[in-house]
Enzyme design. Structure first.
Site, PDB file in Angstrom:
ATOM      1  N   LYS A   1       0.866  -1.189   0.011  1.00 45.50           N
ATOM      2  CA  LYS A   1      -0.001  -0.065  -0.091  1.00 45.50           C
ATOM      3  C   LYS A   1       0.903   1.175   0.208  1.00 45.50           C
ATOM      4  O   LYS A   1       0.666   2.246  -0.469  1.00 45.50           O
ATOM      5  CB  LYS A   1      -0.935  -0.063   1.258  1.00 45.50           C
ATOM      6  CG  LYS A   1      -2.228  -0.819   1.252  1.00 45.50           C
ATOM      7  CD  LYS A   1      -2.784  -0.989   2.519  1.00 45.50           C
ATOM      8  CE  LYS A   1      -3.864  -2.256   2.394  1.00 45.50           C
ATOM      9  NZ  LYS A   1      -4.563  -2.523   3.496  1.00 45.50           N
TER      10      LYS A   1
ATOM     11  N   GLN B   1      -4.999  -1.218   9.545  1.00 48.32           N
ATOM     12  CA  GLN B   1      -4.775  -2.569   9.286  1.00 48.32           C
ATOM     13  C   GLN B   1      -5.419  -3.514  10.071  1.00 48.32           C
ATOM     14  O   GLN B   1      -4.994  -3.795  11.250  1.00 48.32           O
ATOM     15  CB  GLN B   1      -3.317  -2.941   8.586  1.00 48.32           C
ATOM     16  CG  GLN B   1      -3.260  -4.123   8.183  1.00 48.32           C
ATOM     17  CD  GLN B   1      -3.600  -4.100   6.516  1.00 48.32           C
ATOM     18  OE1 GLN B   1      -3.741  -3.137   6.011  1.00 48.32           O
ATOM     19  NE2 GLN B   1      -3.875  -5.407   6.124  1.00 48.32           N
TER      20      GLN B   1
ATOM     21  N   ASP C   1     -11.390   3.302   4.215  1.00 48.03           N
ATOM     22  CA  ASP C   1     -11.789   1.599   4.240  1.00 48.03           C
ATOM     23  C   ASP C   1     -13.415   1.565   4.295  1.00 48.03           C
ATOM     24  O   ASP C   1     -13.618   0.428   4.006  1.00 48.03           O
ATOM     25  CB  ASP C   1     -11.089   1.064   5.664  1.00 48.03           C
ATOM     26  CG  ASP C   1     -10.170   0.194   5.403  1.00 48.03           C
ATOM     27  OD1 ASP C   1      -9.924  -0.211   4.012  1.00 48.03           O
ATOM     28  OD2 ASP C   1      -9.454  -0.210   5.959  1.00 48.03           O
TER      29      ASP C   1
HETATM   30  N1  GUN Z   1      -6.992  -6.573   6.158  1.00 45.02           N
HETATM   31  C1  GUN Z   1      -7.059  -7.081   4.990  1.00 45.02           C
HETATM   32  N2  GUN Z   1      -7.793  -6.314   4.046  1.00 45.02           N
HETATM   33  C2  GUN Z   1      -8.044  -5.197   4.622  1.00 45.02           C
HETATM   34  C3  GUN Z   1      -8.402  -3.844   3.919  1.00 45.02           C
HETATM   35  O1  GUN Z   1      -9.054  -3.777   3.167  1.00 45.02           O
HETATM   36  N3  GUN Z   1      -8.464  -2.779   5.045  1.00 45.02           N
HETATM   37  C4  GUN Z   1      -8.044  -3.117   6.457  1.00 45.02           C
HETATM   38  N4  GUN Z   1      -7.918  -1.782   7.355  1.00 45.02           N
HETATM   39  N5  GUN Z   1      -7.223  -4.192   6.752  1.00 45.02           N
HETATM   40  C5  GUN Z   1      -7.469  -5.125   5.849  1.00 45.02           C
END
Ligand code: GUN
Length: 292
Positions: A58, A102, A125
């Site tokens: 990311k 995350q 998100d």
């Molecule tokens: N863990 C796995 N996929 C995601 C996501 O799209 N967002 C977040 N915050 N955590 C994740």
């Protein structure tokens, strides 16, 4: 007659590259016209290896499109209060347009109050009650969680019209299954959600024109579960060790068994994964545009 069909692969990597280029062009335009550079804060608590890989990707992509990335790598021992205090600080920081925590968080932390502490306008998100509510009501101005948004964009690329199709979403998480079902419903699909307590998932799968699988169970969906001509979106990313002692990624669908049955399928890797990150960048850009 049991004729097999040619199954096409859905190239998520190519789709994501196109989308990322478009986001980069819009970031440059925003900077030129307003002087604003979108800033994305990513918080990772602990050292879950899979999460570390995702967060690193990311960050790399955030830089690639010309956005600012603010990484917060916190120790496993971080307390609920420390995390809430950090979120408050990021909520009040005008250079930060998007905040992502995350998931999953270490077990001693209660993720829901932490997620709900994020300002809805920085919730890239799409996990706060405000944005989840917007999606449920069919409002189009909230943030949509990145993975389901990516799945929808891939489906829209592959199918001219989703209206009236039977869609089965396997997995009912807040991050993926629930928003996915809602998005498909908003597109006019007849949606079923199967989850860990569902008794006839296999039977439901056989009726699905669209099958979206996000369970974390490697190769759960067998070829015999798939309706002929179905479109399959495999969200799973599972690490396995092969007989030759090599680490390999596989999805939640027994990919090879579906060839000749499904009309289209996303591969793992190279399917949904790259598109998820492009959607995050798109959401962060939208957050910055709303603030300008
Ligand atoms: N863990 C796995 N996929 C995601 C996501 O799209 N967002 C977040 N915050 N955590 C994740």
């Amino acid at each position: 007659m049991n004729t097999s069909i040619e199954t096409q692969l859905i190239d998520g990597k190519a789709f994501a590259e196109k989308m990322t280029k478009e986001v980069a062009a819009q970031v440059a335009e925003l900077q030129q016209t307003t002087g604003v550079t979108p800033g994305l804060a990513v918080i990772l608590v602990g050292n879950d290896p899979a999460s570390e890989v995702y967060v690193r990707n990311k960050t790399k992509q955030t830089h690639k499109v010309g956005m600012r990335s603010f990484m917060h790598l916190l120790p496993e021992t971080t307390t609920q209060q420390e995390l809430l205090t950090l979120i408050q600080r990021l909520n009040n920081d005008p250079d930060i347009h998007g905040i992502l925590v995350q998931l999953p968080l270490p077990k001693h932390l209660d993720s829901d109050p932490i997620i709900q502490a994020i300002l809805p306008e920085k919730d890239v998100d799409g996990l706060t009650a405000y944005n989840a509510g917007k999606l449920t009501l069919g409002h189009t101005d909230g943030f949509i969680p990145c993975t389901p948004l990516g799945c929808l964009l891939l489906l829209q690329q592959e199918l001219s019209n989703l209206r009236g199709l039977n869609a089965l979403v396997i997995g009912a998480s807040n991050l993926m299954g629930k928003p996915m079902a809602q998005l498909l419903l908003n597109q006019g699909c007849t949606v079923t959600i199967a989850h860990i307590d569902t008794r006839n998932t296999e039977e439901l799968a056989r009726q699905a024109d669209i099958l979206i699988v996000a369970t974390g169970c490697k190769e759960l969906v067998k070829g015999s579960w798939v309706k002929k001509g179905a479109v399959i979106i495999d969200v799973g990313i599972n690490r396995i060790t092969t007989e030759e002692n090599k680490v390999k990624l596989v999805g939640d669908v027994a990919f090879h068994e579906t060839l000749g049955i499904a009309s289209k399928i996303t591969p793992v890797p190279g399917g949904v994964g790259p598109v998820t990150i492009s959607c995050l960048l798109y959401n962060a850009l939208s957050a910055a545009k709303k603030k300008k």
